[in-house]
Design a protein around this motif. Structure first.
Motif, mmCIF file in Angstrom:
data_model
loop_
_atom_site.group_PDB
_atom_site.id
_atom_site.type_symbol
_atom_site.label_atom_id
_atom_site.label_comp_id
_atom_site.label_asym_id
_atom_site.label_seq_id
_atom_site.Cartn_x
_atom_site.Cartn_y
_atom_site.Cartn_z
ATOM 1 N N MET A 119 -77.790 -61.091 16.310
ATOM 2 C CA MET A 119 -76.899 -60.013 15.876
ATOM 3 C C MET A 119 -77.263 -58.717 16.583
ATOM 4 S SD MET A 119 -76.441 -60.654 11.814
ATOM 5 C CE MET A 119 -74.920 -59.746 11.593
ATOM 6 N N THR A 122 -76.246 -59.048 20.391
ATOM 7 C CA THR A 122 -74.817 -58.995 20.673
ATOM 8 C C THR A 122 -74.167 -57.753 20.062
ATOM 9 O OG1 THR A 122 -74.425 -60.410 18.755
ATOM 10 C CG2 THR A 122 -74.539 -61.485 20.891
ATOM 11 N N ASP A 123 -74.974 -56.733 19.763
ATOM 12 C CA ASP A 123 -74.462 -55.432 19.293
ATOM 13 C C ASP A 123 -73.844 -55.480 17.903
ATOM 14 O OD1 ASP A 123 -75.218 -53.784 21.331
ATOM 15 O OD2 ASP A 123 -73.401 -54.114 22.511
ATOM 16 N N GLN A 124 -73.990 -56.620 17.185
ATOM 17 C CA GLN A 124 -73.346 -56.675 15.864
ATOM 18 C C GLN A 124 -73.985 -55.675 14.908
ATOM 19 O OE1 GLN A 124 -72.599 -60.690 14.281
ATOM 20 N NE2 GLN A 124 -73.110 -61.460 16.291
ATOM 21 N N SER A 126 -75.389 -52.749 15.787
ATOM 22 C CA SER A 126 -74.874 -51.421 16.148
ATOM 23 C C SER A 126 -73.434 -51.266 15.702
ATOM 24 C CB SER A 126 -74.940 -51.210 17.664
ATOM 25 O OG SER A 126 -76.197 -51.520 18.156
ATOM 26 N N ALA A 127 -72.653 -52.352 15.843
ATOM 27 C CA ALA A 127 -71.247 -52.279 15.446
ATOM 28 C C ALA A 127 -71.138 -51.960 13.953
ATOM 29 C CB ALA A 127 -70.536 -53.588 15.761
ATOM 30 N N MET A 128 -71.993 -52.580 13.150
ATOM 31 C CA MET A 128 -71.975 -52.281 11.713
ATOM 32 C C MET A 128 -72.309 -50.825 11.457
ATOM 33 S SD MET A 128 -73.539 -55.289 9.479
ATOM 34 C CE MET A 128 -72.872 -56.921 9.652
ATOM 35 N N GLU A 129 -73.352 -50.345 12.154
ATOM 36 C CA GLU A 129 -73.710 -48.936 11.968
ATOM 37 C C GLU A 129 -72.540 -48.045 12.339
ATOM 38 O OE1 GLU A 129 -77.339 -48.302 14.090
ATOM 39 O OE2 GLU A 129 -78.528 -48.729 12.299
ATOM 40 N N MET A 130 -71.821 -48.416 13.399
ATOM 41 C CA MET A 130 -70.677 -47.607 13.813
ATOM 42 C C MET A 130 -69.529 -47.697 12.815
ATOM 43 S SD MET A 130 -71.087 -45.665 16.185
ATOM 44 C CE MET A 130 -69.368 -45.194 16.190
ATOM 45 N N PRO A 135 -76.695 -51.777 8.041
ATOM 46 C CA PRO A 135 -77.059 -53.180 8.264
ATOM 47 C C PRO A 135 -78.245 -53.630 7.413
ATOM 48 C CG PRO A 135 -77.551 -51.862 10.203
ATOM 49 C CD PRO A 135 -76.825 -50.975 9.262
#
Lengths: 253, 233
Positions: A119, A122-124, A126-130, A135
């Motif tokens: 996770m 694959t930036d998942q 960071s994506a959640m934080e964004m 997370p």
């Protein structure tokens, strides 16, 4: 030489500090994570139910070996009837929690570490934080709590199946009297023994889950980094489990 | 825009508050990022959408659930409304038919379109794209390019696109900032940049192999090294 030793020592201490700090973060977030128990029960399934087969099979074989070895040893003193007691105490206090924890680290711990590492890679995360989703709260704490809850349950199942394994070999094959096998066990295995097993498996559950989510969450975000995090999870968990086991055994004496 | 390693992605991470600046201040929508608490940063981030290089879809959720994820986390909308919202956003990126697929079943271009739908599902004011064109076939690339422009205009938002594809950016951007060595070396419309009086800009825009960014990695004298006994190796 001394300098290197000093540096690796401070590195190790820093690592330990980071893990403890991470544990505090997880615990601080736990009450809020408990509000969404569906996420946690999903993780209990992932860590617990999916480890059931390996735990039950291993429990059976460990119990059978215990039955065989225990019988061989006790027969020398003419006290085969104590086999039930010996097997139950060995399993509940020692082998159940320790072997389950080692298997748990290998099955569930590696799965947690590689999942979180991927996770991250694959930036998942960071994506959640964004997306303004924490997370730690959404992903890490449910996995941690799921492991902490699953581990004592697995250890209990391991011990129960192990006792039946010992009974299978001791009573069915080697011919120990069934009545004395069970009654002696019941007479001499007390609450204190069971409690020791529960406390141990809880502590191991916290340690294994913490190591796995820590290694996964802070994995270097590359394929190589995820692999290394997985390996480190197993190695660290194994050493920590055995070390804690000694401490806890000493504390319970 | 800018060559690799000039700090484009770092700048994005600074703007979104994923990393803190060592010095200086960054203001996003009038808020000083350094002064914001974590909770307020999260409030600010709800007004931004970000598209990561490879989509960064959550691998254990379906396409539909990925797009629904921010809604489920941040709102108490009834299931029917969530479904409507998700389906309209998926329709906008042309992937309503793929709602039940898992991320592993999508091509690179499709993942990025799903991620785009997810980025706009909370109706952000600012959309940020990190290298959205990398590794796409020409058709997917055209689709993404058109989506960036169309979403920007129909939703009335601001878009920041980080890329090193000169042609693609020139066809869609209103304004280009060229970064080199951690600094803005040129800015203006794509047209202005084409005739910008600077060697650095010219090398980048025209894709020249040698220039201010040298072809050769710094090394000792070529013949001297060939003729030496090679102690360093």
């Amino acid at each position: 030489m001394l300098r290197e030793l000093w540096e690796s020592l401070t590195d190790a201490l820093q690592g330990l500090g980071a893990v403890v700090h991470f544990l505090f973060r997880l615990v601080a977030n736990s009450p809020r994570a408990l509000m969404r128990f569906d996420l946690i029960s999903q993780q209990i399934f992932n860590s617990g139910a999916l480890s059931l087969v390996i735990i039950m099979l291993s429990g059976l074989f460990v119990g059978m070996v215990l039955g065989l070895q225990g019988y061989e040893l006790l027969e020398r003193f003419g006290s085969e009837e104590a086999l039930g007691t010996a097997a139950a105490i060995g399993l509940v206090k020692e082998l159940g929690p320790v072997v389950t924890a080692l298997l748990f680290a290998g099955r569930a711990g590696t799965a947690l570490a590689s999942e979180l590492g991927l996770m991250r890679a694959t930036d998942q995360i960071s994506a959640m934080e964004m997306m303004a989703v924490d997370p730690i709260l959404r992903v890490v704490v449910p996995r941690f709590l799921g492991g902490v809850i699953a581990m004592p349950l697995l250890a209990a199942i391991f011990s129960v199946i192990g006792i039946y394994g010992a009974q299978l070999v001791g009573v069915q094959i080697m011919g120990v009297d069934s009545g004395s096998f069970w009654s002696q066990m019941r007479a001499s295995v007390g609450h204190a023994d069971i409690n020791e097993g529960i406390v141990k498996s809880l502590v191991f559950g916290v340690a294994c889950s913490l190591i796995a989510v820590f290694q996964g969450y802070y994995a270097t975000p590359t394929a190589e980094g995820v692999g290394r995090a997985t390996t480190r999870t197993v190695v660290t968990s194994a050493v920590v489990i055995l070390f804690l086991d000694y401490l806890l055994t000493a504390a319970f004496l | 825009m800018g060559p690799s390693g000039t700090g484009k992605t770092t700048l994005l991470r600074l703007i979104t508050g994923q990393v803190q600046a060592d010095s200086g201040t960054i203001e996003v929508a009038g808020e000083n990022l350094r002064a914001l608490s974590r909770a307020n940063l999260y409030v600010l981030r709800r007004r931004m959408g970000m598209l990561f290089q490879n989509g960064a879809l959550l691998t254990d959720l379906s396409v539909f659930e990925n797009v629904a994820f921010p809604l489920r986390e941040h709102t108490d909308l009834p299931e029917r409304l969530i479904r409507q919202l998700v389906l309209t956003k998926l329709q906008a990126v042309g992937l309503r038919g793929a709602a039940l697929l898992m991320p592993a079943e999508l091509s690179g271009g499709m993942s990025r379109r799903v991620a785009l739908a997810r980025a706009i599902v909370m109706d952000p004011e600012l959309l940020i794209y990190d290298e959205p064109f990398v590794g796409l076939d020409p058709i997917s690339l055209g689709v993404i390019l058109r989506l960036i422009r169309r979403l920007n205009d129909t939703l009335g938002i601001t878009s920041i696109v980080v890329s090193h594809d000169v042609k693609e950016i020139s066809s869609v951007a209103d304004r280009v900032f060229l970064l080199s060595g951690g600094k803005v070396v040129a800015s203006g419309t794509p047209q202005e940049l084409k005739s910008y009086p600077s060697e650095t800009v010219k090398q980048f825009i025209d894709g020249l192999a040698d220039g201010p960014v040298p072809f050769h990695f710094p090394a000792p004298d070529y013949f001297g090294e060939l003729l030496s006994r090679g102690e360093i190796l």
